[in-house]
Design a protein around this motif. Structure first.
Motif, mmCIF file in Angstrom:
data_model
loop_
_atom_site.group_PDB
_atom_site.id
_atom_site.type_symbol
_atom_site.label_atom_id
_atom_site.label_comp_id
_atom_site.label_asym_id
_atom_site.label_seq_id
_atom_site.Cartn_x
_atom_site.Cartn_y
_atom_site.Cartn_z
ATOM 1 N N ILE A 365 -4.264 45.123 -42.376
ATOM 2 C CA ILE A 365 -4.785 45.938 -41.559
ATOM 3 C C ILE A 365 -3.641 46.547 -40.671
ATOM 4 O O ILE A 365 -2.822 47.173 -40.971
ATOM 5 N N MET A 366 -3.169 45.286 -40.146
ATOM 6 C CA MET A 366 -2.987 45.088 -38.868
ATOM 7 C C MET A 366 -0.805 45.870 -39.411
ATOM 8 O O MET A 366 -0.651 46.106 -38.370
ATOM 9 N N VAL A 367 -0.515 44.446 -40.039
ATOM 10 C CA VAL A 367 0.891 44.740 -40.240
ATOM 11 C C VAL A 367 1.047 46.226 -40.880
ATOM 12 O O VAL A 367 2.093 46.635 -40.339
ATOM 13 N N LEU A 368 -0.201 46.301 -42.029
ATOM 14 C CA LEU A 368 0.456 47.894 -42.915
ATOM 15 C C LEU A 368 0.410 49.291 -41.799
ATOM 16 O O LEU A 368 1.026 49.535 -41.414
ATOM 17 N N ASN A 369 -0.452 48.956 -40.414
ATOM 18 C CA ASN A 369 -0.435 49.777 -39.353
ATOM 19 C C ASN A 369 0.514 49.775 -39.201
ATOM 20 O O ASN A 369 1.211 50.839 -38.433
ATOM 21 N N LEU A 370 1.034 48.563 -38.037
ATOM 22 C CA LEU A 370 2.333 48.545 -37.867
ATOM 23 C C LEU A 370 3.942 48.980 -38.247
ATOM 24 O O LEU A 370 4.991 49.314 -37.676
ATOM 25 N N CYS A 371 3.518 49.126 -39.462
ATOM 26 C CA CYS A 371 4.522 49.188 -40.150
ATOM 27 C C CYS A 371 4.964 51.127 -40.529
ATOM 28 O O CYS A 371 6.224 51.633 -40.208
ATOM 29 N N ILE A 372 3.666 51.835 -39.952
ATOM 30 C CA ILE A 372 4.176 53.137 -39.700
ATOM 31 C C ILE A 372 4.774 53.317 -38.719
ATOM 32 O O ILE A 372 5.779 54.290 -38.307
ATOM 33 N N GLY A 373 4.632 52.325 -37.364
ATOM 34 C CA GLY A 373 5.353 52.603 -36.603
ATOM 35 C C GLY A 373 6.896 52.643 -36.871
ATOM 36 O O GLY A 373 7.809 52.964 -35.185
ATOM 37 N N LEU A 374 7.211 51.539 -37.284
ATOM 38 C CA LEU A 374 8.332 51.406 -38.121
ATOM 39 C C LEU A 374 9.476 52.793 -38.371
ATOM 40 O O LEU A 374 10.084 52.688 -38.047
ATOM 41 N N CYS A 375 8.824 53.321 -39.094
ATOM 42 C CA CYS A 375 8.705 55.137 -39.351
ATOM 43 C C CYS A 375 8.771 55.812 -38.406
ATOM 44 O O CYS A 375 8.869 56.926 -38.324
ATOM 45 N N THR A 376 8.467 56.088 -36.947
ATOM 46 C CA THR A 376 8.515 56.379 -35.726
ATOM 47 C C THR A 376 9.054 56.500 -34.419
ATOM 48 O O THR A 376 9.155 55.093 -34.155
ATOM 49 N N PRO A 377 10.091 57.588 -33.892
ATOM 50 C CA PRO A 377 10.330 57.554 -32.789
ATOM 51 C C PRO A 377 9.331 57.454 -31.726
ATOM 52 O O PRO A 377 8.075 57.528 -32.279
ATOM 53 N N PRO A 378 9.709 56.738 -30.877
ATOM 54 C CA PRO A 378 11.017 56.734 -30.168
ATOM 55 C C PRO A 378 11.474 54.891 -29.742
ATOM 56 O O PRO A 378 12.746 54.651 -30.381
ATOM 57 N N VAL A 379 10.702 54.314 -30.996
ATOM 58 C CA VAL A 379 11.612 52.777 -30.727
ATOM 59 C C VAL A 379 11.535 52.617 -32.758
ATOM 60 O O VAL A 379 11.569 51.594 -32.749
ATOM 61 N N GLY A 380 11.491 53.168 -33.181
ATOM 62 C CA GLY A 380 11.904 52.822 -34.869
ATOM 63 C C GLY A 380 12.139 52.777 -35.640
ATOM 64 O O GLY A 380 13.006 53.208 -35.594
ATOM 65 N N SER A 381 12.571 51.096 -35.444
ATOM 66 C CA SER A 381 13.760 50.246 -35.747
ATOM 67 C C SER A 381 14.553 50.831 -36.958
ATOM 68 O O SER A 381 15.544 51.209 -37.723
ATOM 69 N N VAL A 382 13.288 50.797 -38.316
ATOM 70 C CA VAL A 382 13.936 51.212 -40.039
ATOM 71 C C VAL A 382 14.279 52.820 -39.821
ATOM 72 O O VAL A 382 14.953 53.531 -40.168
#
Length: 431
Positions: A365-382
């Motif tokens: 759950i935690m990893v899947l949740n934080l994957c969404i953050g990788l696609c969002t600004p301001p620090v979404g590296s992906v």
């Protein structure tokens, strides 16, 4: 309850991030400031420095540099081209065929390389121009590439799941790896569904159906790459070798594969090693800093205090998980995945285990949740990698990105409230 340590930690950390301090140093400095609430300066500095070093003293962490190196070798070794060709023969004739190819190839590439950024870079540079040539908008192609790249962090082998195992006090890596398959594939299928619907709505071109002979040919070409999944995961699950030993085997296998494919030569090795070392150094610094903050939080009883607050709001599992998911979604917007896992696992894991949740389930759950953050600004590296490769802007990508975000949130909801999706495979192997 003493709120001063919590306030010092949160305010100093957010303040340091706001003025542009690198994440690792923001974590370390805020940890020291929090310790200064309770003890004198010299012991505070010494303790944080000691915990930073001790946080890296783990055999399991040796897997990370090896998996990073194997990911670099895969990225340079022509594996992406073969996976794309195989995916094209399977779904190329469906509505939004090229977008579906991107998702499937990203799932396979991410699962083999274990890196969302490597996947986004490889898929974007290879498929992006081809999608434009077929009439797809640059922004839609980038949106599909960005979101699908994150599936490789859930589908094993995954460095983030190894980090969660460390932060959780030793949850089985083999169980976490097996638990990631169904949620990762589910996320990919939902992304494909949305991409196909969007492509049909926009009347994007549909490719021709591939004959079975072509499907077989591309499968044979991709098979040596796909075999790595069975070697690594099969070896870990059956107990033939540990995750750390599996990562070293992955390096040797991908190096041999790169030479067999004639995509890697001896002249390429120094640069690959240099790139891997730079990536590993950043990750390890973040892990060390985050482990020191976790220890400081434990010393100040911060996880226990937050746990009491959350359970004081409600002891209903559905409500508490909703609150935790909302907090993690917010955290993912501003913090990279590795420090987020290391910092928030000790805070939330006692809460969910008190409600009877399996730690393996919560890790996914935690990893899947934080994957969404990788696609969002301001620090979404992906997000930044995907936009950069596509040569477009974040503002233009947001519109086609939103429905794909919703698909990822739906996957998160299903995984959160239907634990069977996560625990079925580990249960099958008694892990």
């Amino acid at each position: 309850m003493d709120y001063i340590p919590i306030l010092v930690l949160v305010i100093s950390f957010i303040g340091l991030l706001a003025i542009g301090t690198p994440v690792a140093w923001s974590i370390t400095i805020s940890s020291v400031l929090t310790m200064l609430v309770s003890i004198p300066a010299l012991p505070a500095f010494t303790t944080v420095a000691q915990r930073l070093g001790a946080g890296l003293d783990s055999f399991a962490l040796l897997a990370i540099p090896f998996f990073v190196l194997s990911g670099q070798l895969m990225n340079k070794g022509g594996i992406a081209h073969r996976l794309i060709a195989f995916a094209k023969t399977i779904v190329g004739s469906l509505p939004g065929g090229l977008a579906l190819i991107n998702v499937i190839a990203a799932m396979l590439m991410g699962a083999i390389a274990g890196s969302a950024m490597a996947s986004a870079s490889a898929m974007g540079s290879i498929l992006g121009p081809e999608m434009e040539k077929e009439g797809y908008s640059k922004e839609f192609g980038a949106a599909v590439n960005i979101t699908s790249a994150t599936t490789g962090l859930i589908i094993p082998p995954s460095n983030v799941l190894i980090v969660y195992s460390l932060a959780s006090g030793g949850v089985s890596i083999a169980a976490l790896f097996l638990a990631g398959y169904v949620p990762g594939i589910l996320t990919g299928l939902l992304l494909m569904l949305v991409a196909s619907f969007w492509a049909k709505k926009k009347n994007y071109k549909i490719g021709e159906r591939s004959p079975l002979s072509q499907v077989f040919k591309t499968f044979i070409n991709a098979f040596p790459s796909l075999l790595l999944l069975f070697i690594v995961i099969g070896g870990i699950v059956t107990g033939v070798f540990t995750a750390t030993e599996a990562s070293a085997i992955a390096v040797l296998y991908t190096l041999i594969l790169g030479f067999v494919y004639k995509e890697i030569g001896f002249k390429d090795i120094p640069q690959i090693l240099l790139d891997s070392t730079a990536t590993t150094a950043v990750v390890m610094l973040l892990i060390g800093a985050s482990m020191s903050m976790s220890w400081v939080m434990s010393f100040e009883n911060i996880p226990q205090n937050i746990s009491d607050v959350l359970l004081g709001i409600s002891n209903n599992k559905v409500v508490v998980l909703l609150i935790i998911n909302l907090i993690l979604l917010f955290v993912g917007i501003f913090m990279d995945m590795t420090p987020a896992v290391l910092i928030f696992t000790p805070i939330f894991l006692p809460v969910v285990t008190a409600l009877g949740m399996d730690p393996v389930h919560f890790g996914i759950i935690m990893v899947l949740n934080l994957c969404i953050g990788l696609c969002t600004p301001p620090v979404g590296s992906v997000l930044f990698v995907g936009v950069g490769v596509a040569q477009t802007t974040i503002e233009k990508v947001i519109k086609p990105l939103l429905p794909l975000f919703l698909a990822m949130v739906l996957a998160l909801f299903l995984v959160t409230y239907f634990p069977e999706l996560t625990l079925w495979l580990p249960g099958l192997f008694d892990l």
